[in-house]
Design a protein around this motif. Structure first.
Motif, short mmCIF file in Angstrom:
data_model
loop_
_atom_site.label_atom_id
_atom_site.label_comp_id
_atom_site.label_asym_id
_atom_site.label_seq_id
_atom_site.Cartn_x
_atom_site.Cartn_y
_atom_site.Cartn_z
N GLY A 29 14.12 -9.58 10.67
CA GLY A 29 14.18 -8.33 9.63
C GLY A 29 12.71 -8.07 9.20
N GLU A 30 11.79 -8.68 9.67
CA GLU A 30 10.18 -8.33 9.04
C GLU A 30 9.48 -7.46 9.91
OE1 GLU A 30 9.94 -12.23 5.89
OE2 GLU A 30 9.18 -12.20 8.02
N ALA A 31 8.41 -7.01 9.56
CA ALA A 31 7.62 -6.46 10.58
C ALA A 31 6.01 -6.58 9.97
CB ALA A 31 7.80 -5.07 10.49
N VAL A 32 5.08 -6.80 10.62
CA VAL A 32 3.72 -6.69 10.40
C VAL A 32 3.25 -5.30 10.64
CG1 VAL A 32 1.54 -7.57 10.94
CG2 VAL A 32 3.36 -9.36 10.62
N VAL A 33 2.18 -4.89 9.91
CA VAL A 33 1.92 -3.48 9.72
C VAL A 33 0.42 -3.62 9.88
CG1 VAL A 33 1.73 -1.13 8.92
CG2 VAL A 33 3.98 -2.38 9.05
N ARG A 34 -0.36 -2.84 10.76
CA ARG A 34 -1.79 -2.64 10.72
C ARG A 34 -2.14 -1.58 9.77
NH1 ARG A 34 -4.93 0.34 14.10
NH2 ARG A 34 -3.22 0.21 15.74
N VAL A 35 -2.71 -1.84 8.75
CA VAL A 35 -2.73 -0.88 7.58
C VAL A 35 -3.83 0.18 8.07
CG1 VAL A 35 -3.08 -0.09 5.33
CG2 VAL A 35 -1.97 -2.28 5.90
N GLN A 36 -3.78 1.37 7.99
CA GLN A 36 -4.80 2.39 8.52
C GLN A 36 -5.31 3.14 6.97
OE1 GLN A 36 -2.55 4.78 11.21
NE2 GLN A 36 -3.85 4.17 12.78
N ALA A 37 -4.45 3.32 6.13
CA ALA A 37 -4.86 3.76 4.67
C ALA A 37 -4.10 3.53 3.48
CB ALA A 37 -5.01 5.35 4.92
N CYS A 38 -4.52 3.28 2.38
CA CYS A 38 -3.88 3.06 1.36
C CYS A 38 -4.54 3.67 0.02
CB CYS A 38 -3.70 1.44 0.96
SG CYS A 38 -2.81 0.90 -0.10
N GLY A 39 -3.88 4.47 -0.56
CA GLY A 39 -4.16 5.10 -1.71
C GLY A 39 -4.19 4.15 -3.19
N VAL A 40 -5.17 4.32 -3.87
CA VAL A 40 -5.48 3.39 -5.19
C VAL A 40 -4.54 4.12 -6.25
CG1 VAL A 40 -7.01 2.62 -6.71
CG2 VAL A 40 -7.76 2.94 -4.20
N CYS A 41 -3.37 3.37 -6.40
CA CYS A 41 -2.43 4.18 -7.44
C CYS A 41 -2.73 3.37 -8.93
CB CYS A 41 -1.23 3.83 -6.88
SG CYS A 41 0.40 4.40 -8.12
N HIS A 42 -2.27 4.22 -9.99
CA HIS A 42 -2.25 3.50 -11.13
C HIS A 42 -1.64 2.27 -11.35
CE1 HIS A 42 -3.01 3.33 -15.62
NE2 HIS A 42 -4.05 4.21 -15.31
N THR A 43 -0.75 2.17 -10.61
CA THR A 43 0.46 0.77 -10.50
C THR A 43 -0.50 -0.31 -10.20
OG1 THR A 43 2.32 2.17 -10.20
CG2 THR A 43 2.67 -0.24 -9.98
N ASP A 44 -1.18 -0.25 -9.26
CA ASP A 44 -2.19 -1.41 -8.94
C ASP A 44 -3.23 -1.67 -9.98
OD1 ASP A 44 -1.42 -1.46 -5.88
OD2 ASP A 44 -2.45 0.45 -5.80
N LEU A 45 -3.61 -0.66 -10.78
CA LEU A 45 -4.40 -1.29 -12.09
C LEU A 45 -3.48 -1.89 -12.93
CD1 LEU A 45 -6.97 -1.28 -13.60
CD2 LEU A 45 -6.52 1.17 -14.35
N HIS A 46 -2.10 -1.47 -13.05
CA HIS A 46 -1.21 -2.14 -14.16
C HIS A 46 -0.98 -3.71 -13.56
CE1 HIS A 46 -0.08 1.02 -16.72
NE2 HIS A 46 0.53 1.68 -15.71
N TYR A 47 -0.88 -3.95 -12.30
CA TYR A 47 -0.81 -5.23 -11.86
C TYR A 47 -2.09 -6.06 -12.16
CZ TYR A 47 3.08 -4.72 -9.02
OH TYR A 47 4.68 -4.52 -8.38
N ARG A 48 -3.13 -5.45 -12.09
CA ARG A 48 -4.41 -6.21 -12.32
C ARG A 48 -4.55 -6.57 -13.73
NH1 ARG A 48 -10.49 -3.64 -12.99
NH2 ARG A 48 -9.45 -3.65 -15.07
N GLU A 49 -4.08 -5.75 -14.70
CA GLU A 49 -4.04 -5.88 -15.97
C GLU A 49 -2.98 -6.66 -16.79
OE1 GLU A 49 -6.63 -4.55 -18.23
OE2 GLU A 49 -7.70 -4.42 -16.18
N GLY A 50 -2.02 -7.21 -16.03
CA GLY A 50 -0.80 -7.93 -16.07
C GLY A 50 0.05 -7.16 -16.73
#
Length: 360
Positions: A29-50
């Protein structure tokens, strides 16, 4: 198993690091994806800040597009070579929401079962179950949504989170349609997505509200017909003045604060709709006179991921973009390298970018 470069947050508020991680071969049921592009979203900053949890270390990044490289047993909907946008709503099909024909509210969405790890074996917590600030990532196959491979990855990937959340808040949750008046409070990536969605739906008047003149200029690119600087004038009175004194048919609150939600509530027409898509923090509380809630009628809604169904919405929105009817390119402020994510967070915090996009 593959060793790849990735961006990891190791502790609350600490600068992110580019490290080598291990991505296992896909299981059932899983897949490996070769990432070509990824946006920097504010949610990622929320993760970094705990602000999401304390499950460090986090593998950041989730707003991504790429090519399926491997699939595990039982995967039939995607195959190696497919161009996909990653999503964090891989519906289960069997929960009470799915069984009632409302899969956009699925209560048991799928993620990969196996962990990605640091080279010493430490398990990583992937942001929104994706973790795409990486050359490759492991996801559940249901998180892979096939779209037209002619679409540019840096643009298509933005549908994976913020832009979809905004468009969906206006169209799916708010029901914006031809002739409506729509106000959007907060003109970052999600708010501008709501503006673009309202314009795409044929709204007659679209009012953008923010305190930053630069963001108000951005809002015009996506279809705002009027702008209000909330630092200079009263938001409720301004929206009423622009709507003949009655208020907007739909107000989308894309900030996530009690004061701006209250403004949204009073800036709508009687029997109008308020949609909360901005994400509040746990300590925030809202006070409204219950009589006002009763007497004004209409609807108060929250919108989670724009109430989207990825397999339905992503291909459709990519097609509209390719037809020139949805200005997704306008969301991309800059394209950056993997080691520039920390700098991109700083630019986001200062309000200098709409979206920085990591391109591999």
């Amino acid at each position: 198993m593959s060793d790849v470069r990735a961006v990891v947050a190791t502790g609350r508020g600490e600068p992110v690091k580019v490290v080598t991680i291990r991505v296992p071969d896909p299981g059932p049921g899983e897949a490996v994806v070769r990432v070509q592009a990824c946006g920097v979203c504010h949610t990622d900053l929320h993760y970094r800040e705990g602000g999401i949890s304390d499950d460090y270390p986090f593998l950041l990044g989730h707003e991504a597009a790429g090519v399926v490289e491997q699939v595990g047993d039982g995967v039939v909907d995607v195959a190696p070579g497919d161009f996909v946008v990653l999503n964090w709503r891989a519906v289960c099909g069997v929960c009470r929401a799915c069984k009632r024909g409302r899969p956009q509210y699925c209560f048991d969405t799928h993620n990969a079962a196996q962990p990605m790890t640091l080279t010493d074996g430490t398990p990583l917590s992937p942001a929104l179950g994706i973790g795409a600030f990486a050359e490759k990532t492991l996801v559940h196959a249901g998180q892979c949504t096939k779209v037209d491979p002619a679409a540019r990855p840096a643009v298509a990937g933005l549908l994976g989170c913020g832009v979809m959340a905004g468009i969906g808040a206006a169209v799916n949750t708010g029901g914006a349609g031809p002739g409506d008046t729509v106000a959007v409070i907060g003109c970052g990536g999600v708010g501008d997505g709501a503006i673009a969605g309202a314009a795409m739906a044929g709204a007659r008047r679209i009012i953008a509200v923010d305190t930053d003149p630069v963001k108000l200029d951005w809002a015009r690119r996506f279809g705002a017909t009027h702008t209000l600087n909330a630092a200079e004038s009263d938001t409720v009175e301004g929206i009423r003045e622009l709507t003949g004194g009655v208020g907007a048919d739909l107000v989308v609150e894309a900030v996530g604060r009690p004061e701006t939600f209250t403004q949204a509530f009073y800036a709508r027409d009687l029997a109008g709709t308020v949609v909360l898509v901005g994400v509040p923090t746990p300590e925030m509380e809202l006070e409204l006179p219950l009589l006002d809630v009763f007497s004004r009628g209409g609807a108060i809604k929250s919108s989670w991921y724009g109430d989207c169904l990825p397999e339905r919405d992503f291909p459709m929105l990519v097609e509209l973009y390719q037809q020139g009817r949805l200005p997704l390119e306008e969301f991309v402020t800059e394209e950056i390298a993997l080691d520039q994510v920390e700098e991109a967070f700083a630019k986001m915090h200062r309000g200098e970018v709409l979206r920085s996009v990591v391109v591999f």
